[in-house]
Design a protein around this motif. Structure first.
Motif, mmCIF file in Angstrom:
data_model
loop_
_atom_site.group_PDB
_atom_site.id
_atom_site.type_symbol
_atom_site.label_atom_id
_atom_site.label_comp_id
_atom_site.label_asym_id
_atom_site.label_seq_id
_atom_site.Cartn_x
_atom_site.Cartn_y
_atom_site.Cartn_z
ATOM 1 N N THR A 100 31.947 37.441 44.049
ATOM 2 C CA THR A 100 33.400 37.304 44.183
ATOM 3 C C THR A 100 33.867 37.719 45.568
ATOM 4 O O THR A 100 34.683 37.029 46.202
ATOM 5 C CB THR A 100 34.103 38.157 43.108
ATOM 6 O OG1 THR A 100 33.695 37.697 41.807
ATOM 7 C CG2 THR A 100 35.612 38.045 43.218
ATOM 8 N N LEU A 101 33.347 38.817 46.079
ATOM 9 C CA LEU A 101 33.746 39.279 47.404
ATOM 10 C C LEU A 101 33.270 38.317 48.485
ATOM 11 O O LEU A 101 33.931 38.153 49.519
ATOM 12 C CB LEU A 101 33.194 40.678 47.664
ATOM 13 C CG LEU A 101 33.722 41.791 46.763
ATOM 14 C CD1 LEU A 101 33.134 43.134 47.181
ATOM 15 C CD2 LEU A 101 35.239 41.853 46.785
ATOM 16 N N ALA A 102 32.117 37.684 48.252
ATOM 17 C CA ALA A 102 31.603 36.739 49.232
ATOM 18 C C ALA A 102 32.520 35.533 49.383
ATOM 19 O O ALA A 102 32.505 34.865 50.420
ATOM 20 C CB ALA A 102 30.205 36.287 48.833
ATOM 21 N N CYS A 103 33.300 35.258 48.354
ATOM 22 C CA CYS A 103 34.240 34.137 48.393
ATOM 23 C C CYS A 103 35.624 34.562 48.861
ATOM 24 O O CYS A 103 36.530 33.727 48.944
ATOM 25 C CB CYS A 103 34.353 33.504 47.003
ATOM 26 S SG CYS A 103 32.818 32.789 46.389
ATOM 27 N N SER A 104 35.807 35.847 49.136
ATOM 28 C CA SER A 104 37.134 36.351 49.485
ATOM 29 C C SER A 104 37.363 36.291 50.989
ATOM 30 O O SER A 104 36.471 36.640 51.777
ATOM 31 C CB SER A 104 37.283 37.803 49.011
ATOM 32 O OG SER A 104 38.493 38.356 49.473
ATOM 33 N N PRO A 105 38.556 35.874 51.424
ATOM 34 C CA PRO A 105 38.860 35.861 52.861
ATOM 35 C C PRO A 105 39.192 37.246 53.397
ATOM 36 O O PRO A 105 39.312 37.432 54.607
ATOM 37 C CB PRO A 105 40.088 34.942 52.936
ATOM 38 C CG PRO A 105 40.770 35.120 51.621
ATOM 39 C CD PRO A 105 39.663 35.311 50.619
ATOM 40 N N THR A 106 39.351 38.235 52.505
ATOM 41 C CA THR A 106 39.677 39.598 52.910
ATOM 42 C C THR A 106 38.549 40.538 52.504
ATOM 43 O O THR A 106 37.566 40.126 51.890
ATOM 44 C CB THR A 106 40.992 40.058 52.265
ATOM 45 O OG1 THR A 106 40.837 40.062 50.834
ATOM 46 C CG2 THR A 106 42.127 39.127 52.640
ATOM 47 N N THR A 107 38.692 41.805 52.849
ATOM 48 C CA THR A 107 37.700 42.819 52.468
ATOM 49 C C THR A 107 38.391 43.886 51.631
ATOM 50 O O THR A 107 38.756 44.945 52.134
ATOM 51 C CB THR A 107 37.054 43.455 53.712
ATOM 52 O OG1 THR A 107 38.106 43.983 54.547
ATOM 53 C CG2 THR A 107 36.243 42.446 54.485
ATOM 54 N N PRO A 108 38.600 43.622 50.355
ATOM 55 C CA PRO A 108 39.311 44.580 49.501
ATOM 56 C C PRO A 108 38.488 45.829 49.237
ATOM 57 O O PRO A 108 37.267 45.853 49.445
ATOM 58 C CB PRO A 108 39.526 43.780 48.213
ATOM 59 C CG PRO A 108 38.403 42.797 48.192
ATOM 60 C CD PRO A 108 38.160 42.426 49.627
ATOM 61 N N THR A 109 39.171 46.849 48.769
ATOM 62 C CA THR A 109 38.518 48.095 48.366
ATOM 63 C C THR A 109 38.355 48.091 46.854
ATOM 64 O O THR A 109 39.340 48.001 46.118
ATOM 65 C CB THR A 109 39.347 49.320 48.799
ATOM 66 O OG1 THR A 109 39.438 49.348 50.224
ATOM 67 C CG2 THR A 109 38.695 50.606 48.307
ATOM 68 N N LEU A 110 37.121 48.198 46.401
ATOM 69 C CA LEU A 110 36.862 48.240 44.964
ATOM 70 C C LEU A 110 37.337 49.565 44.390
ATOM 71 O O LEU A 110 37.263 50.614 45.037
ATOM 72 C CB LEU A 110 35.376 48.070 44.679
ATOM 73 C CG LEU A 110 34.708 46.771 45.112
ATOM 74 C CD1 LEU A 110 33.280 46.733 44.584
ATOM 75 C CD2 LEU A 110 35.478 45.556 44.634
ATOM 76 N N SER A 111 37.768 49.533 43.140
ATOM 77 C CA SER A 111 38.247 50.736 42.463
ATOM 78 C C SER A 111 37.872 50.669 40.992
ATOM 79 O O SER A 111 37.270 49.696 40.529
ATOM 80 C CB SER A 111 39.770 50.865 42.611
ATOM 81 O OG SER A 111 40.424 49.808 41.914
ATOM 82 N N HIS A 112 38.219 51.733 40.260
ATOM 83 C CA HIS A 112 38.060 51.754 38.812
ATOM 84 C C HIS A 112 36.645 51.332 38.401
ATOM 85 O O HIS A 112 35.669 51.826 38.961
ATOM 86 C CB HIS A 112 39.146 50.900 38.161
ATOM 87 C CG HIS A 112 40.530 51.421 38.386
ATOM 88 N ND1 HIS A 112 41.168 51.328 39.614
ATOM 89 C CD2 HIS A 112 41.412 52.040 37.548
ATOM 90 C CE1 HIS A 112 42.371 51.889 39.541
ATOM 91 N NE2 HIS A 112 42.545 52.323 38.297
ATOM 92 N N TYR A 113 36.535 50.411 37.434
ATOM 93 C CA TYR A 113 35.224 50.038 36.903
ATOM 94 C C TYR A 113 34.319 49.416 37.954
ATOM 95 O O TYR A 113 33.098 49.611 37.933
ATOM 96 C CB TYR A 113 35.384 49.061 35.741
ATOM 97 C CG TYR A 113 35.919 49.679 34.478
ATOM 98 C CD1 TYR A 113 35.189 50.642 33.791
ATOM 99 C CD2 TYR A 113 37.154 49.298 33.967
ATOM 100 C CE1 TYR A 113 35.676 51.208 32.625
ATOM 101 C CE2 TYR A 113 37.648 49.857 32.802
ATOM 102 C CZ TYR A 113 36.906 50.810 32.131
ATOM 103 O OH TYR A 113 37.397 51.364 30.984
ATOM 104 N N SER A 114 34.877 48.639 38.863
ATOM 105 C CA SER A 114 34.039 47.962 39.850
ATOM 106 C C SER A 114 33.430 48.964 40.826
ATOM 107 O O SER A 114 32.243 48.873 41.166
ATOM 108 C CB SER A 114 34.846 46.895 40.590
ATOM 109 O OG SER A 114 35.288 45.896 39.698
ATOM 110 N N ALA A 115 34.220 49.934 41.273
ATOM 111 C CA ALA A 115 33.666 50.995 42.118
ATOM 112 C C ALA A 115 32.637 51.810 41.345
ATOM 113 O O ALA A 115 31.606 52.215 41.887
ATOM 114 C CB ALA A 115 34.789 51.892 42.632
ATOM 115 N N ALA A 116 32.907 52.031 40.067
ATOM 116 C CA ALA A 116 31.953 52.774 39.235
ATOM 117 C C ALA A 116 30.626 52.031 39.128
ATOM 118 O O ALA A 116 29.556 52.648 39.178
ATOM 119 C CB ALA A 116 32.542 53.003 37.849
ATOM 120 N N ALA A 117 30.693 50.718 38.973
ATOM 121 C CA ALA A 117 29.458 49.931 38.875
ATOM 122 C C ALA A 117 28.663 50.003 40.170
ATOM 123 O O ALA A 117 27.433 50.145 40.152
ATOM 124 C CB ALA A 117 29.786 48.482 38.530
#
Length: 315
Positions: free
Chosen positions: A63-80
């Motif tokens: 999903t991030l590879a398809c994103s034009p931005t560089t978001p900060t992961l949080s919650h469950y995704s950061a936990a993973a």
């Protein structure tokens, strides 16, 4: 066929029409590709070799590879990304944190959490993630209580953080949605819990008003060490063993066949009973439902209750 990117050693492949909707298969017509998300594929053999956690991390990376931005992961995704344990399944979206004034709305792929408290950020596997303490507190405030407690127990047990640091981060975020829940959970963090299942058991027992048991208590008899029991109410002469099935299926635990483990467990239980202990056994099936069977098992065995107990339920 173009590759999305080199790191983190996941051989993603790109649909030729990803930028126009991603509905097509890759330009290569091979049939040995597994869809990770719309427009992104991975060799089926690599996907089959991945566990539950790895597949969710692969989904995040795709999903991030398809994103034009560089978001900060949080919650469950950061936990993973931090390899924290979860009780139950991972979400079907990527969780990110955005400022209250900026950022878009949640979408089919992203769950965006607005905050007025910018988090500290670490880079893990090339991905921006909220700090360990922020990740756990965020899950404790808005996610599964059982998962949050499991994550906190795990991180403290491994020495990656402390209960005081978690409480400090919780205070920094102030009051608001979920703050009461997070404070209550962080108050019962126990680094002696061996795994997510045991954290879940503790939460159920706590919510039902039982006295907190001693964890991983050593039991000896005249022949020496019997073993370390998962939970013990020593004054009541009761021990509770949680069987997560993994030890019956992997050589890490068996050192032989599953039958050998069953025999050793029976012998161990006989020795526990011989020193005057009542042994209660519970499995994952005993932890689920509106009235988990676990609570009836320990109640009938005589496990003591607190004078004043909550009954908030565990998710």
């Amino acid at each position: 066929m173009p590759s999305l990117f080199e790191s983190p050693h996941i051989p993603f492949e790109l649909s030729s029409s990803r930028r126009t909707g991603g509905r097509a298969r890759p330009t290569d017509t091979r049939l040995d590709l597994q869809r990770v998300r719309r427009g992104v594929y991975i060799p089926t053999s690599d996907w089959a070799a991945m566990g539950h956690d790895e597949r969710y991390r692969a989904f995040i990376h795709a999903t991030l590879a398809c994103s034009p931005t560089t978001p900060t992961l949080s919650h469950y995704s950061a936990a993973a990304m931090r390899r924290l344990p979860i009780v139950g399944g991972w979400p079907e979206t990527v969780h990110t944190v955005v400022s209250e004034r900026g950022g878009g709305r949640s979408s089919g792929v992203y769950t965006r959490h607005r905050t007025s408290h910018p988090p500290e950020v670490d880079v893990i596997d090339g991905v921006r993630c909220t700090s360990l303490e922020r990740t756990i507190v965020d899950v404790a405030r808005t996610g599964s209580r059982a998962s949050a407690l499991s994550m906190a127990d795990h991180a403290v047990r491994l020495g990656h953080t402390t209960t005081d640091r978690l409480l400090e981060e919780d205070r920094r975020l102030g009051t608001g949605r979920g703050s009461h829940q997070s404070r209550a959970l962080l108050a019962i963090v126990a680094p002696d819990a061996a795994n997510g299942g045991e954290s879940f058991v503790r939460l159920l027992l706590h919510d039902a008003g039982f006295v907190a048991p001693t964890l991983q208590h050593r039991i000896d008899d005249s022949d020496g060490l019997v073993g370390y029991v998962d939970f013990a109410w020593l004054d009541a002469g009761i021990v509770l063993e949680f069987d997560g099935f993994r030890k019956y299926a992997t050589l890490e635990y068996t050192g032989g066949s599953p039958e050998d483990v069953v025999w050793r467990e029976k012998r161990r239980e006989d020795r526990l009973r011989a020193v005057g202990l009542r042994v209660v056994r519970a499995t994952w099936d005993d932890l689920t439902g509106p009235a988990p069977r676990l609570l009836d098992l320990v109640s009938r065995a005589g496990a003591p209750r607190r004078r004043l107990g909550g009954n908030e339920g565990a998710r």
